[in-house]
Design a protein around this motif. Structure first.
Motif, PDB file in Angstrom:
ATOM      1  N   ARG A  15       3.283   0.303 -31.349  1.00  0.00           N
ATOM      2  CA  ARG A  15       3.681  -0.120 -32.693  1.00  0.00           C
ATOM      3  C   ARG A  15       2.757  -1.213 -33.234  1.00  0.00           C
ATOM      4  NH1 ARG A  15      10.170  -0.893 -33.459  1.00  0.00           N
ATOM      5  NH2 ARG A  15      10.892   1.105 -32.608  1.00  0.00           N
ATOM      6  N   LEU A  16       2.122  -1.956 -32.323  1.00  0.00           N
ATOM      7  CA  LEU A  16       1.280  -3.074 -32.722  1.00  0.00           C
ATOM      8  C   LEU A  16      -0.139  -2.632 -33.050  1.00  0.00           C
ATOM      9  CD1 LEU A  16       2.689  -5.854 -32.821  1.00  0.00           C
ATOM     10  CD2 LEU A  16       3.718  -4.373 -31.073  1.00  0.00           C
ATOM     11  N   GLY A  17      -0.446  -1.333 -33.002  1.00  0.00           N
ATOM     12  CA  GLY A  17      -1.749  -0.858 -33.425  1.00  0.00           C
ATOM     13  C   GLY A  17      -2.564  -0.227 -32.316  1.00  0.00           C
ATOM     14  N   TYR A  18      -3.823   0.072 -32.628  1.00  0.00           N
ATOM     15  CA  TYR A  18      -4.718   0.774 -31.706  1.00  0.00           C
ATOM     16  C   TYR A  18      -5.438  -0.178 -30.755  1.00  0.00           C
ATOM     17  CZ  TYR A  18      -4.157   5.044 -34.471  1.00  0.00           C
ATOM     18  OH  TYR A  18      -3.643   6.145 -35.086  1.00  0.00           O
ATOM     19  N   GLN A  19      -5.492  -1.441 -31.079  1.00  0.00           N
ATOM     20  CA  GLN A  19      -6.211  -2.423 -30.248  1.00  0.00           C
ATOM     21  C   GLN A  19      -5.287  -2.883 -29.116  1.00  0.00           C
ATOM     22  OE1 GLN A  19      -7.549  -5.845 -32.475  1.00  0.00           O
ATOM     23  NE2 GLN A  19      -8.343  -6.872 -30.660  1.00  0.00           N
ATOM     24  N   ILE A  20      -4.924  -1.932 -28.245  1.00  0.00           N
ATOM     25  CA  ILE A  20      -3.867  -2.159 -27.262  1.00  0.00           C
ATOM     26  C   ILE A  20      -4.367  -1.756 -25.880  1.00  0.00           C
ATOM     27  CG2 ILE A  20      -1.610  -1.315 -26.483  1.00  0.00           C
ATOM     28  CD1 ILE A  20      -1.402  -3.189 -28.822  1.00  0.00           C
ATOM     29  N   GLU A  21      -3.941  -2.500 -24.874  1.00  0.00           N
ATOM     30  CA  GLU A  21      -4.114  -2.075 -23.491  1.00  0.00           C
ATOM     31  C   GLU A  21      -2.784  -2.223 -22.765  1.00  0.00           C
ATOM     32  OE1 GLU A  21      -5.674  -4.993 -20.464  1.00  0.00           O
ATOM     33  OE2 GLU A  21      -6.798  -5.700 -22.215  1.00  0.00           O
ATOM     34  N   VAL A  22      -2.497  -1.232 -21.902  1.00  0.00           N
ATOM     35  CA  VAL A  22      -1.329  -1.269 -21.022  1.00  0.00           C
ATOM     36  C   VAL A  22      -1.825  -1.046 -19.597  1.00  0.00           C
ATOM     37  CG1 VAL A  22       0.246  -0.434 -22.804  1.00  0.00           C
ATOM     38  CG2 VAL A  22      -0.875   1.206 -21.270  1.00  0.00           C
ATOM     39  N   ARG A  23      -1.021  -1.406 -18.613  1.00  0.00           N
ATOM     40  CA  ARG A  23      -1.433  -1.135 -17.231  1.00  0.00           C
ATOM     41  C   ARG A  23      -0.548  -0.106 -16.544  1.00  0.00           C
ATOM     42  NH1 ARG A  23       0.180  -6.049 -13.026  1.00  0.00           N
ATOM     43  NH2 ARG A  23       2.227  -5.211 -12.461  1.00  0.00           N
ATOM     44  N   SER A  24       0.543   0.309 -17.164  1.00  0.00           N
ATOM     45  CA  SER A  24       1.408   1.324 -16.565  1.00  0.00           C
ATOM     46  C   SER A  24       1.549   2.487 -17.539  1.00  0.00           C
ATOM     47  CB  SER A  24       2.787   0.744 -16.225  1.00  0.00           C
ATOM     48  OG  SER A  24       3.401   0.200 -17.376  1.00  0.00           O
ATOM     49  N   ALA A  25       1.610   3.690 -16.977  1.00  0.00           N
ATOM     50  CA  ALA A  25       1.682   4.867 -17.847  1.00  0.00           C
ATOM     51  C   ALA A  25       2.355   6.011 -17.108  1.00  0.00           C
ATOM     52  CB  ALA A  25       0.281   5.286 -18.296  1.00  0.00           C
ATOM     53  N   ALA A  50       0.809  -1.214   0.000  1.00  0.00           N
ATOM     54  CA  ALA A  50       0.000   0.000   0.000  1.00  0.00           C
ATOM     55  C   ALA A  50       0.843   1.265   0.000  1.00  0.00           C
ATOM     56  CB  ALA A  50      -0.920   0.001   1.224  1.00  0.00           C
ATOM     57  N   GLN A  51       2.147   1.173   0.286  1.00  0.00           N
ATOM     58  CA  GLN A  51       2.993   2.355   0.327  1.00  0.00           C
ATOM     59  C   GLN A  51       3.729   2.611  -0.982  1.00  0.00           C
ATOM     60  OE1 GLN A  51       3.647   4.981   2.308  1.00  0.00           O
ATOM     61  NE2 GLN A  51       1.913   4.416   3.576  1.00  0.00           N
ATOM     62  N   GLN A  52       3.586   1.738  -1.958  1.00  0.00           N
ATOM     63  CA  GLN A  52       4.152   2.024  -3.276  1.00  0.00           C
ATOM     64  C   GLN A  52       3.177   2.870  -4.075  1.00  0.00           C
ATOM     65  OE1 GLN A  52       6.482  -0.468  -5.827  1.00  0.00           O
ATOM     66  NE2 GLN A  52       6.425  -2.164  -4.380  1.00  0.00           N
ATOM     67  N   PHE A  53       3.723   3.806  -4.839  1.00  0.00           N
ATOM     68  CA  PHE A  53       2.885   4.485  -5.819  1.00  0.00           C
ATOM     69  C   PHE A  53       2.535   3.471  -6.905  1.00  0.00           C
ATOM     70  CE2 PHE A  53       5.368   8.034  -4.001  1.00  0.00           C
ATOM     71  CZ  PHE A  53       4.306   8.788  -3.519  1.00  0.00           C
ATOM     72  N   GLY A  54       1.377   3.648  -7.517  1.00  0.00           N
ATOM     73  CA  GLY A  54       0.858   2.654  -8.427  1.00  0.00           C
ATOM     74  C   GLY A  54       1.395   2.747  -9.840  1.00  0.00           C
ATOM     75  N   SER A  55       0.725   2.041 -10.742  1.00  0.00           N
ATOM     76  CA  SER A  55       1.209   1.854 -12.108  1.00  0.00           C
ATOM     77  C   SER A  55       1.054   3.090 -12.975  1.00  0.00           C
ATOM     78  CB  SER A  55       0.454   0.692 -12.756  1.00  0.00           C
ATOM     79  OG  SER A  55       0.585  -0.482 -11.987  1.00  0.00           O
ATOM     80  N   VAL A  56       0.143   3.972 -12.611  1.00  0.00           N
ATOM     81  CA  VAL A  56      -0.135   5.179 -13.396  1.00  0.00           C
ATOM     82  C   VAL A  56       0.079   6.382 -12.492  1.00  0.00           C
ATOM     83  CG1 VAL A  56      -1.897   6.463 -14.669  1.00  0.00           C
ATOM     84  CG2 VAL A  56      -1.792   3.957 -14.858  1.00  0.00           C
ATOM     85  N   LEU A  57       0.928   7.298 -12.900  1.00  0.00           N
ATOM     86  CA  LEU A  57       1.139   8.500 -12.098  1.00  0.00           C
ATOM     87  C   LEU A  57       1.662   9.627 -12.971  1.00  0.00           C
ATOM     88  CD1 LEU A  57       4.299   8.223  -9.773  1.00  0.00           C
ATOM     89  CD2 LEU A  57       4.082   7.100 -11.964  1.00  0.00           C
ATOM     90  N   GLU A  58       1.413  10.853 -12.518  1.00  0.00           N
ATOM     91  CA  GLU A  58       1.936  12.060 -13.140  1.00  0.00           C
ATOM     92  C   GLU A  58       2.320  13.036 -12.038  1.00  0.00           C
ATOM     93  OE1 GLU A  58       2.575  12.535 -16.321  1.00  0.00           O
ATOM     94  OE2 GLU A  58       1.665  10.634 -16.981  1.00  0.00           O
ATOM     95  N   ARG A  59       3.157  13.991 -12.387  1.00  0.00           N
ATOM     96  CA  ARG A  59       3.621  14.990 -11.409  1.00  0.00           C
ATOM     97  C   ARG A  59       2.688  16.198 -11.454  1.00  0.00           C
ATOM     98  NH1 ARG A  59      10.124  15.076 -11.535  1.00  0.00           N
ATOM     99  NH2 ARG A  59      10.474  12.890 -11.042  1.00  0.00           N
ATOM    100  N   TYR A  60       1.449  15.953 -11.095  1.00  0.00           N
ATOM    101  CA  TYR A  60       0.409  16.964 -11.290  1.00  0.00           C
ATOM    102  C   TYR A  60      -0.671  16.799 -10.226  1.00  0.00           C
ATOM    103  CZ  TYR A  60      -3.698  19.197 -13.418  1.00  0.00           C
ATOM    104  OH  TYR A  60      -4.822  19.955 -13.649  1.00  0.00           O
ATOM    105  N   TRP A  61      -1.031  17.933  -9.598  1.00  0.00           N
ATOM    106  CA  TRP A  61      -2.088  17.954  -8.592  1.00  0.00           C
ATOM    107  C   TRP A  61      -2.938  19.195  -8.805  1.00  0.00           C
ATOM    108  CZ3 TRP A  61       2.822  16.458  -8.075  1.00  0.00           C
ATOM    109  CH2 TRP A  61       3.049  15.175  -7.587  1.00  0.00           C
ATOM    110  N   LEU A  62      -4.233  19.081  -8.555  1.00  0.00           N
ATOM    111  CA  LEU A  62      -5.190  20.162  -8.807  1.00  0.00           C
ATOM    112  C   LEU A  62      -6.100  20.309  -7.597  1.00  0.00           C
ATOM    113  CD1 LEU A  62      -6.526  22.116 -10.952  1.00  0.00           C
ATOM    114  CD2 LEU A  62      -8.040  20.187 -11.493  1.00  0.00           C
ATOM    115  N   SER A  63      -6.365  21.551  -7.213  1.00  0.00           N
ATOM    116  CA  SER A  63      -7.223  21.786  -6.048  1.00  0.00           C
ATOM    117  C   SER A  63      -8.584  22.316  -6.465  1.00  0.00           C
ATOM    118  CB  SER A  63      -6.574  22.787  -5.092  1.00  0.00           C
ATOM    119  OG  SER A  63      -6.864  24.122  -5.468  1.00  0.00           O
ATOM    120  N   SER A  64      -9.515  22.227  -5.520  1.00  0.00           N
ATOM    121  CA  SER A  64     -10.885  22.680  -5.770  1.00  0.00           C
ATOM    122  C   SER A  64     -10.966  24.183  -5.953  1.00  0.00           C
ATOM    123  CB  SER A  64     -11.787  22.249  -4.613  1.00  0.00           C
ATOM    124  OG  SER A  64     -11.274  22.702  -3.363  1.00  0.00           O
ATOM    125  N   SER A  65      -9.949  24.930  -5.543  1.00  0.00           N
ATOM    126  CA  SER A  65      -9.952  26.378  -5.726  1.00  0.00           C
ATOM    127  C   SER A  65      -9.244  26.810  -7.001  1.00  0.00           C
ATOM    128  CB  SER A  65      -9.295  27.072  -4.523  1.00  0.00           C
ATOM    129  OG  SER A  65     -10.159  27.057  -3.421  1.00  0.00           O
TER     130      SER A  65
END
Length: 697
Positions: A466-476, A190-205
């Protein structure tokens, strides 16, 4: 002063940041157009004010007379957020006389102990929008044992960051101690960051934080604070010699609303996909062998599975042959004992109307024929001795392909092209790709040295594309330009926030906010790992049905456990929700995706409910509802045994500030309801989901 004292000193410098160019600065913000359907209006110039008070060392922002603190010297904490408050008698601020607003500041920690240099620059944003103000802050240190840290109190609601084990929305309640900010396989940690992340945060204000990719970023979110630390050391091994020792840089941007700021940030710092993904994957269900069969598959099993799908009158986008088809991991070819005529099987599946995909990973195990064919070791992540590094993963010990080497990608994609030619396979499911499978190699070496290892993940995704549009990945990471599906980490078959049903909506919202619009949820009903990794117990019926109902409104539906493993009622209910997805939801998903690709909308098709309204504080706290485009609001049941819930309908004003939101009940009917209200104890039976259509007045 010892090193611990110095560490606390610099950690307390939160709030000194952004001193330059913001001293007593009032910023008037006007509305920024979001899409062709929005109305641009001028807001009160005093509605949003940014102010830095040098006497208090506080940076504040005010919206609608509500003052909030973004940075303050009095909020200084230790790197993990748990340290004591501290005073600053040993910090001396010095500015050159020619620099009266302190655009360059030197802080001396103790007599001759260390120096910390700060520069703050107001960024020109005229090329994107005049309605957002941004300030770039850079800290640098002159000594190894002092690393700059800035902490931001979460006085607003904050969103973004990463996929997590406990996927809270907003992130204010996270409990994540300080660690390097790179992706990991958080399935069991539970303490590892997951497979998808970006260096970006947004607030309600409408405040956004962005950290450039070359910063050696560490992050903690706990005690209602987001803390950034800039520090070298594993896994940030490459230093920029033009800088001093440790360093931290980030940008803070201020806009009149989160919608305005988010749209601005993605135009300035991120990319959009340049096309839609494979639309058949968006419209009709994927049928995977994994959860139902695990590794216990063979040619007869797959053909029987396909025939059952047709027998019960279900449509499909593809059938996915998951783990268990290879002899050794990394072969990518079919086991001739389990699949005596794989080409014939795939042709039969094609004749039945199925496309066929197989499961692949970036790992090649040593016994695989591909591992020992020619001089391929040079294509793997190497250890300090220049040998192919060994990587423990969930199916043994292998080596990870080094996708920073273009020749390695050529080799890997060539192997998969050969599989397509040999068997007639249509495409592939790409698993793994997280950075922990690089850093686990002792003294790892990549073909292309990089300060941010996230680029490894991006190269993997680009190689997959490269293998086309019919692709799924789990990390980004930084893969926004690729029109492919990004899959959630495996979900457990339970109701919890810990990778269970309750994490489904917060994860989908996090993906879309981070710029990954084509969300692929995990298997309907989860993976039933409660009985072990290869166990196949049937998830409870009620969980399966509630999961089905939510997935019908997400960008793709994926079955593995099947409705006919339950009863006739579940079969009919599943068909009905597949039909709803294909005939109603799909059209809005496609329309909203087209608007996002064209730049007419600032966000993908799955949206938080606050996206459609302006200044609706209640909407920012709702984590179990979502929007499909600007048209449908979905409010499912996510609690076991529940037959009612409170439904919040956001409003009353649309995000343009001019029109009133009305909600039409698609489940019960009746007169439209004005937004901004909670419907208490709204009845939703097991076979039902509450969904609403937005109209404007």
């Amino acid at each position: 002063m010892n090193s611990m004292d110095k560490r606390y000193v610099i950690l307390g410098l939160s709030g000194l940041v952004l001193c330059a160019g913001i001293v007593m600065l009032g910023v008037g913000i006007s509305y920024f157009e979001q899409s062709d359907n929005d109305v641009t209006i001028d807001r009160d110039s005093e509605n949003y004010v940014v102010n830095f008070d040098p006497s208090l060392l506080r940076l504040t922002y005010t919206r609608s007379s509500d003052e909030k603190c973004l940075l303050s010297v009095f909020m200084g904490q230790s790197a993990d957020g748990r340290g004591e408050m501290m005073s600053y008698p040993r910090i001396v601020q010095s500015c050159q006389e020619s620099d009266p607003v302190c655009t360059t500041v030197t802080y001396t920690i103790g007599p001759g102990q260390a120096e910390l240099k700060l520069s703050v620059t107001e960024l020109s944003v005229s090329d994107v929008s005049q309605n957002v103000k941004c300030y770039e802050t850079t800290w640098s240190s002159t000594t190894d044992d002092v690393a700059p840290v800035d902490c931001f109190p979460m006085s607003d609601y904050w969103f973004g960051g990463a996929e997590m084990y406990y996927q809270h929305w907003p992130v204010n309640s996270w409990d994540k101690f300080m660690s390097f900010y790179l992706s990991g396989d958080m399935f069991e940690d539970a303490q590892q960051f997951g497979s998808v992340l970006e260096r970006y945060w947004l607030s309600s204000s409408g405040v956004a934080l962005y950290v450039p990719p070359d910063v050696p970023l560490h992050l903690s979110i706990e005690n209602q604070r987001i803390c950034f630390k800039g520090a070298y050391g594993d896994p940030y091994k490459i230093r920029n010699e033009a800088l001093l020792t440790h360093w931290l840089k980030y940008t803070a941007c201020f806009g009149d609303s989160p919608q305005v700021t988010h749209d601005f940030m993605f135009k300035k710092y991120f990319k959009r996909p340049n096309a839609l993904p494979d639309l058949r994957m968006m419209k009709s269900p994927i049928w995977s062998s994994w959860a139902r069969y695990k590794v216990n598959i063979n040619q007869s099993t797959i053909l029987q599975y396909a025939n059952e799908i047709l027998e019960y009158n279900f449509t499909n986008s593809q059938i996915e042959i998951d783990d268990g088809y290879e002899v050794r991991y990394g072969d990518h070819t079919f086991d001739p004992v389990k699949f005596p005529n794989a080409s014939e099987m795939i042709q039969t599946l094609h004749d039945l109307g199925f496309r066929v995909t197989t499961w692949v990973t970036p790992f090649i195990n040593p016994r695989s024929e591909n591992y020992n064919e020619g001089d391929v070791n040079k294509y793997f992540v190497l250890n300090g001795a220049g040998e192919s590094g060994r990587v423990p993963w969930w199916n043994g010990i292998g080596s990870a392909i080094d996708f920073t080497d273009p020749d390695a990608c050529d080799w890997y994609s060539g192997l998969l092209d050969d599989v397509r030619t040999r068997y007639g396979v249509d495409s592939f499911k790409f698993d793994a790709g997280e950075i922990n499978y690089v850093t686990v190699v002792p003294n790892f070496e990549l073909f292309t040295p990089m300060q941010n290892l996230g680029y490894y993940t991006r190269h993997y995704a680009e190689c997959a594309f490269r293998l086309g549009y019919q692709i799924e990945v789990r990390s980004a990471w930084d893969c926004h330009h690729l029109p492919i599906f990004v899959r959630m980490m495996d979900k457990d078959s339970n109701w919890s926030e810990a990778k269970g049903l309750k994490s489904l909506i917060p994860t989908a919202l996090t993906f879309t906010l981070l710029g990954y619009p084509y969300v692929l949820p995990d298997m309907i009903g989860g993976n039933a790992y409660e009985a072990g990794f290869h166990g196949t117990p049937l998830p409870e019926r009620e969980l399966f049905i509630r999961w089905l109902e939510i997935t019908a409104f997400l960008p793709s539906m994926q079955f593995s456990y099947t409705p006919w493993q339950y009863d006739d009622v579940t079969i009919k209910l599943s068909r009905d929700y597949v039909t709803l997805h294909e005939t109603v939801v799909f059209e809005e998903l496609k329309k909203a995706s087209e608007e996002y690709v064209a730049g007419k909308s600032g966000i993908g098709p799955i949206r938080p409910i606050w996206w459609v309204t302006y200044d609706d504080v209640k909407a920012f706290t709702v984590d179990d509802e979502f929007m499909v485009g600007d048209r449908y609001l979905v409010a499912p049941i996510v609690n076991n045994g529940s037959r009612s819930r409170d439904v919040y309908l956001p409003g009353p004003t649309f995000r343009d500030g001019a029109r009133t939101i009305l909600w039409e009940d698609k489940l019960r009917g009746g007169a439209p309801i004005a937004g901004g209200v909670t419907l208490s104890d709204y009845r939703i039976e097991l076979e039902e989901i509450s969904w609403w259509e937005l109209t404007l007045k």
